[in-house]
Design a protein around this motif. Structure first.
Motif, PDB file in Angstrom:
ATOM      1  N   GLU A 246       0.482  -0.954   0.229  1.00 49.08           N
ATOM      2  CA  GLU A 246      -0.120  -0.291   0.321  1.00 49.08           C
ATOM      3  C   GLU A 246       0.819   0.876   0.398  1.00 49.08           C
ATOM      4  OE1 GLU A 246      -3.162   0.218  -0.548  1.00 49.08           O
ATOM      5  OE2 GLU A 246      -2.923  -1.852  -0.691  1.00 49.08           O
ATOM      6  N   GLU A 247       2.409   1.102   1.037  1.00 48.02           N
ATOM      7  CA  GLU A 247       2.940   2.241   0.833  1.00 48.02           C
ATOM      8  C   GLU A 247       3.733   2.443  -0.217  1.00 48.02           C
ATOM      9  OE1 GLU A 247       5.079   2.519   4.796  1.00 48.02           O
ATOM     10  OE2 GLU A 247       3.894   0.816   5.098  1.00 48.02           O
ATOM     11  N   ALA A 248       4.061   1.284  -1.088  1.00 52.51           N
ATOM     12  CA  ALA A 248       4.597   1.696  -2.605  1.00 52.51           C
ATOM     13  C   ALA A 248       3.719   2.046  -3.231  1.00 52.51           C
ATOM     14  CB  ALA A 248       5.197   0.047  -2.495  1.00 52.51           C
ATOM     15  N   LEU A 249       2.493   1.741  -3.799  1.00 55.82           N
ATOM     16  CA  LEU A 249       1.866   2.034  -4.598  1.00 55.82           C
ATOM     17  C   LEU A 249       1.236   3.449  -4.639  1.00 55.82           C
ATOM     18  CD1 LEU A 249      -1.146   0.320  -4.234  1.00 55.82           C
ATOM     19  CD2 LEU A 249       0.402  -0.097  -6.609  1.00 55.82           C
ATOM     20  N   GLU A 250       1.526   4.017  -3.025  1.00 55.34           N
ATOM     21  CA  GLU A 250       1.563   5.882  -2.396  1.00 55.34           C
ATOM     22  C   GLU A 250       2.500   6.472  -3.349  1.00 55.34           C
ATOM     23  OE1 GLU A 250       1.371   8.901   1.006  1.00 55.34           O
ATOM     24  OE2 GLU A 250       0.896   6.677   1.129  1.00 55.34           O
ATOM     25  N   ALA A 251       4.211   5.718  -3.058  1.00 57.22           N
ATOM     26  CA  ALA A 251       5.160   6.076  -3.535  1.00 57.22           C
ATOM     27  C   ALA A 251       5.796   5.739  -5.415  1.00 57.22           C
ATOM     28  CB  ALA A 251       6.364   5.533  -2.850  1.00 57.22           C
ATOM     29  N   CYS A 252       5.632   5.165  -5.796  1.00 55.00           N
ATOM     30  CA  CYS A 252       5.166   5.393  -7.009  1.00 55.00           C
ATOM     31  C   CYS A 252       3.990   5.678  -8.190  1.00 55.00           C
ATOM     32  CB  CYS A 252       4.867   3.596  -7.477  1.00 55.00           C
ATOM     33  SG  CYS A 252       5.160   2.289  -7.211  1.00 55.00           S
ATOM     34  N   ARG A 253       3.520   6.259  -7.216  1.00 55.51           N
ATOM     35  CA  ARG A 253       2.151   7.002  -8.561  1.00 55.51           C
ATOM     36  C   ARG A 253       2.653   8.596  -7.750  1.00 55.51           C
ATOM     37  NH1 ARG A 253      -2.832   3.713  -6.037  1.00 55.51           N
ATOM     38  NH2 ARG A 253      -3.429   2.479  -7.905  1.00 55.51           N
ATOM     39  N   ARG A 254       3.155   8.707  -7.054  1.00 49.82           N
ATOM     40  CA  ARG A 254       3.911   9.910  -6.471  1.00 49.82           C
ATOM     41  C   ARG A 254       4.867  10.451  -7.148  1.00 49.82           C
ATOM     42  NH1 ARG A 254       3.788  14.871  -6.075  1.00 49.82           N
ATOM     43  NH2 ARG A 254       4.751  16.169  -4.727  1.00 49.82           N
ATOM     44  N   SER A 255       5.633   9.421  -7.361  1.00 51.61           N
ATOM     45  CA  SER A 255       7.333   9.720  -9.018  1.00 51.61           C
ATOM     46  C   SER A 255       6.312  10.059 -10.133  1.00 51.61           C
ATOM     47  CB  SER A 255       7.971   8.086  -8.564  1.00 51.61           C
ATOM     48  OG  SER A 255       8.369   8.058  -9.268  1.00 51.61           O
ATOM     49  N   LEU A 256       5.553   9.007 -10.409  1.00 45.83           N
ATOM     50  CA  LEU A 256       4.648   9.487 -11.892  1.00 45.83           C
ATOM     51  C   LEU A 256       3.834  11.256 -11.489  1.00 45.83           C
ATOM     52  CD1 LEU A 256       3.081   5.912 -12.608  1.00 45.83           C
ATOM     53  CD2 LEU A 256       4.967   7.550 -14.521  1.00 45.83           C
ATOM     54  N   GLU A 257       3.451  11.412 -10.505  1.00 45.21           N
ATOM     55  CA  GLU A 257       2.673  12.266 -10.564  1.00 45.21           C
ATOM     56  C   GLU A 257       4.240  13.349 -10.894  1.00 45.21           C
ATOM     57  OE1 GLU A 257       1.138  13.743  -6.853  1.00 45.21           O
ATOM     58  OE2 GLU A 257      -1.060  11.788  -7.261  1.00 45.21           O
ATOM     59  N   LEU A 258       4.668  13.570 -10.136  1.00 45.72           N
ATOM     60  CA  LEU A 258       6.694  14.279 -10.914  1.00 45.72           C
ATOM     61  C   LEU A 258       6.418  14.163 -11.889  1.00 45.72           C
ATOM     62  CD1 LEU A 258       8.093  13.628  -6.555  1.00 45.72           C
ATOM     63  CD2 LEU A 258       6.849  15.822  -8.202  1.00 45.72           C
ATOM     64  N   HIS A 259       6.602  12.677 -12.778  1.00 43.85           N
ATOM     65  CA  HIS A 259       8.041  12.723 -13.796  1.00 43.85           C
ATOM     66  C   HIS A 259       6.553  11.863 -14.782  1.00 43.85           C
ATOM     67  CE1 HIS A 259      11.616  11.145 -15.670  1.00 43.85           C
ATOM     68  NE2 HIS A 259      10.601  11.757 -17.200  1.00 43.85           N
ATOM     69  N   PRO A 260       5.800  11.857 -15.261  1.00 39.92           N
ATOM     70  CA  PRO A 260       4.861  10.923 -16.282  1.00 39.92           C
ATOM     71  C   PRO A 260       5.557  10.038 -16.835  1.00 39.92           C
ATOM     72  CG  PRO A 260       4.110  13.185 -15.676  1.00 39.92           C
ATOM     73  CD  PRO A 260       5.140  13.632 -14.951  1.00 39.92           C
ATOM     74  N   ALA A 261       6.701  10.434 -17.563  1.00 39.24           N
ATOM     75  CA  ALA A 261       6.407  10.007 -18.702  1.00 39.24           C
ATOM     76  C   ALA A 261       8.318   8.786 -18.112  1.00 39.24           C
ATOM     77  CB  ALA A 261       7.659  10.739 -19.544  1.00 39.24           C
ATOM     78  N   ASN A 262       8.267   8.686 -16.749  1.00 38.80           N
ATOM     79  CA  ASN A 262       9.105   7.764 -16.590  1.00 38.80           C
ATOM     80  C   ASN A 262       8.812   6.486 -16.207  1.00 38.80           C
ATOM     81  OD1 ASN A 262      11.577   6.475 -15.047  1.00 38.80           O
ATOM     82  ND2 ASN A 262      11.259   7.754 -13.170  1.00 38.80           N
ATOM     83  N   PRO A 263       9.432   6.130 -17.338  1.00 34.49           N
ATOM     84  CA  PRO A 263       9.672   4.331 -17.371  1.00 34.49           C
ATOM     85  C   PRO A 263       9.899   3.474 -16.458  1.00 34.49           C
ATOM     86  CG  PRO A 263      11.488   4.533 -18.824  1.00 34.49           C
ATOM     87  CD  PRO A 263      10.680   5.805 -18.033  1.00 34.49           C
ATOM     88  N   ALA A 264      10.752   3.989 -15.260  1.00 38.46           N
ATOM     89  CA  ALA A 264      11.089   3.479 -14.532  1.00 38.46           C
ATOM     90  C   ALA A 264       9.962   3.285 -13.080  1.00 38.46           C
ATOM     91  CB  ALA A 264      11.985   3.438 -13.158  1.00 38.46           C
ATOM     92  N   ALA A 265       9.150   3.898 -12.785  1.00 33.57           N
ATOM     93  CA  ALA A 265       7.820   4.045 -12.291  1.00 33.57           C
ATOM     94  C   ALA A 265       6.821   3.303 -12.723  1.00 33.57           C
ATOM     95  CB  ALA A 265       7.430   6.222 -11.756  1.00 33.57           C
TER      96      ALA A 265
END
Length: 480
Positions: free
Chosen positions: A59-78
């Protein structure tokens, strides 16, 4: 990609070093320190998500990954990281979307390619899964894990020779326990038991088997005679495995002194007078002293069994003098032929979607004449469109189940413990199997070397239950 502020570059390097070294707790603290100073650093959020996922904190991992994509939507690693977490939490459609997005941004992304194949396989889309497994292997041909993945998909497609070649290729590249276990599995499916047994112990080295290991200090039994000593045989897997393999206990006892058998509490009454065991204990009992120990499923390998020379099933049944609940007795008093039904296994089983069937399909049995239907279904499930007497609510343990089975004329079941109990009781048993079955049922054939009274009905293609039910209805209508 954004650049971290100079004063926190060293912290980010420290976090990444700890992550790469497998120090997940240290990496977690280090990434949180980085983010506390620069909450806009998308890569730190992405890596934090990976660490949390590895720690099982999805659950925490989902939140962190979504936060990463909010900041950088074109990040393939995220996208890849989020897809991995979604797959682990059961959102396979969401996982597919993010793996595909990662590949649109980075067509050579190996992790996304391999994980996409894995999700497609879980969805039963095996042809697509094979294509992506091959794409991943083309990116890194020397990877033992990717050779293993392709082999597993090929095995599930029924292409056993090709699968075996991939498992051997994997083992040439690295000593993966999972490749050894799958090599044993593919050979067992073909009835090549004696070739399979040397790699069979790897079942307890793979993630799914590690929980079954016991930390005994007593030496493992190697199958040699042990006169004057005591051997503990302990259960390691499911209820069905236990019922299937207790047939080996008399063979073990013939080689030595005493045999202790440790089983599950719900089987204690059924197995209390088991031939070959001087004493039957449960996982709740204190173990007496013993000299040697072996997991139950080691025994067929230690005795080098093959399909043509298996010992007969243990003759199981309700214990002498067993008194079932009165309500259960009343339900089975009516005259006439009775058939027991089990259409689903445990929802917690990793292959439940493949092994269980939609109960609506059992409507095909409505036209079978002169049969009364009894449900033996334990896990709460939707019910089939048949006039059913529900027996399961009255079962206290497997002694009651065995008593009910002894009052039935035949049993129809998917791959559950009931199949093993009915087969061990010598009952006419119709086993309904998915296209890719458990190893003990072999890949082909309508009979089982383990249970002479069993008839097998197999899916002709993955997911094809309708032909299975038509075949079953035809057999029942003709009295088979």
């Amino acid at each position: 990609m954004e650049q971290p502020r100079p004063e926190i570059i060293s912290w980010l390097q420290e976090a990444l070093a700890k992550q790469n070294a497998g120090n997940l707790g240290g990496a977690l603290l280090a990434y949180r320190r980085v983010i506390s100073r620069d909450p806009g650093l998308a890569d730190a959020w992405c890596n934090l998500g990976s660490v949390l996922h590895a720690l099982g904190r999805d659950e925490e991992a989902l939140e962190a990954c979504r936060r990463s994509l909010e900041l950088h939507p074109a990040n393939p690693a995220a996208h890849t990281g989020l897809g991995s977490v979604l797959g682990a939490t059961g959102d396979l459609a969401g996982a597919l979307d993010h793996f595909r997005e990662a590949l649109a941004l980075d067509p050579g992304n190996l992790v996304a390619t391999s994980n996409l194949a894995g999700v497609l396989a879980r969805l039963g889309r095996l042809e697509e899964a094979e294509a992506w497994d091959r794409a991943a292997l083309a990116l890194r041909p020397e990877s033992p894990e990717l050779n293993l993945n392709l082999g597993f998909t090929l095995m599930r497609r029924g292409r056993l020779g090709e699968a075996e070649a991939q498992f051997l290729a994997s083992l040439r590249l690295g000593p993966l326990p999972k490749a050894r276990w799958n090599l044993a599995y593919v050979r067992l499916l073909q009835g090549r038991y004696r070739e399979a047994w040397p790699d069979f112990p790897a079942r307890l080295e793979v993630p799914q088997g590690l929980d079954n290991l016991r930390g005994f200090s007593e030496p493992a039994w190697n199958g040699s005679p042990f006169p004057g000593r005591t051997l503990l045989v302990w259960v390691e897997q499911g209820l069905g495995d236990t019922l299937q393999f207790v047939r080996y206990l008399p063979m073990a006892r013939a080689l030595g002194g005493k045999v202790l058998f440790q089983t599950y509490a719900c089987l204690r009454g059924l197995l209390g007078d088991l031939p070959g065991a001087d004493r039957v204990l449960t996982e709740h009992d204190e173990l007496p002293p013993f000299d040697l120990q072996a997991p139950l499923l080691d025994l067929p390998a230690l005795f080098r069994s093959a399909p043509e020379d298996l010992p007969p099933p243990a003759r199981l049944g309700p214990p002498p003098g067993h008194e079932p609940p009165e309500a259960l007795r009343r339900l089975l008093e009516a005259p006439g032929r009775k058939a027991g039904l089990v259409w689903a296994g445990s929802p917690a089983h990793q292959d439940d979607d493949r092994r269980s069937l939609d109960p609506a399909l059992l409507g095909a049995l409505r036209e079978v004449p002169a049969l009364a239907w009894a449900s033996l279904q334990m896990a709460p499930r939707a019910t089939p469109p048949l006039p059913l007497v529900d027996l399961a609510p009255h079962f206290r343990d497997f002694s009651d189940t065995a008593w009910a089975l002894s009052r039935l004329d035949l049993v129809i079941t998917v791959d559950t413990a009931v199949a093993h109990l009915a087969g061990s009781m010598g009952l006419a048993t119709h086993l309904l199997l998915p296209y890719f079955p458990d190893w003990r049922w072999l890949m082909e054939g309508t009979s089982s070397p383990w249970y002479p009274s069993m008839r097998i009905h197999r899916q002709p293609a993955p997911g094809a239950w309708e032909p299975v039910l038509r075949d079953l209805a035809r057999d029942l209508a003709h009295g088979s």
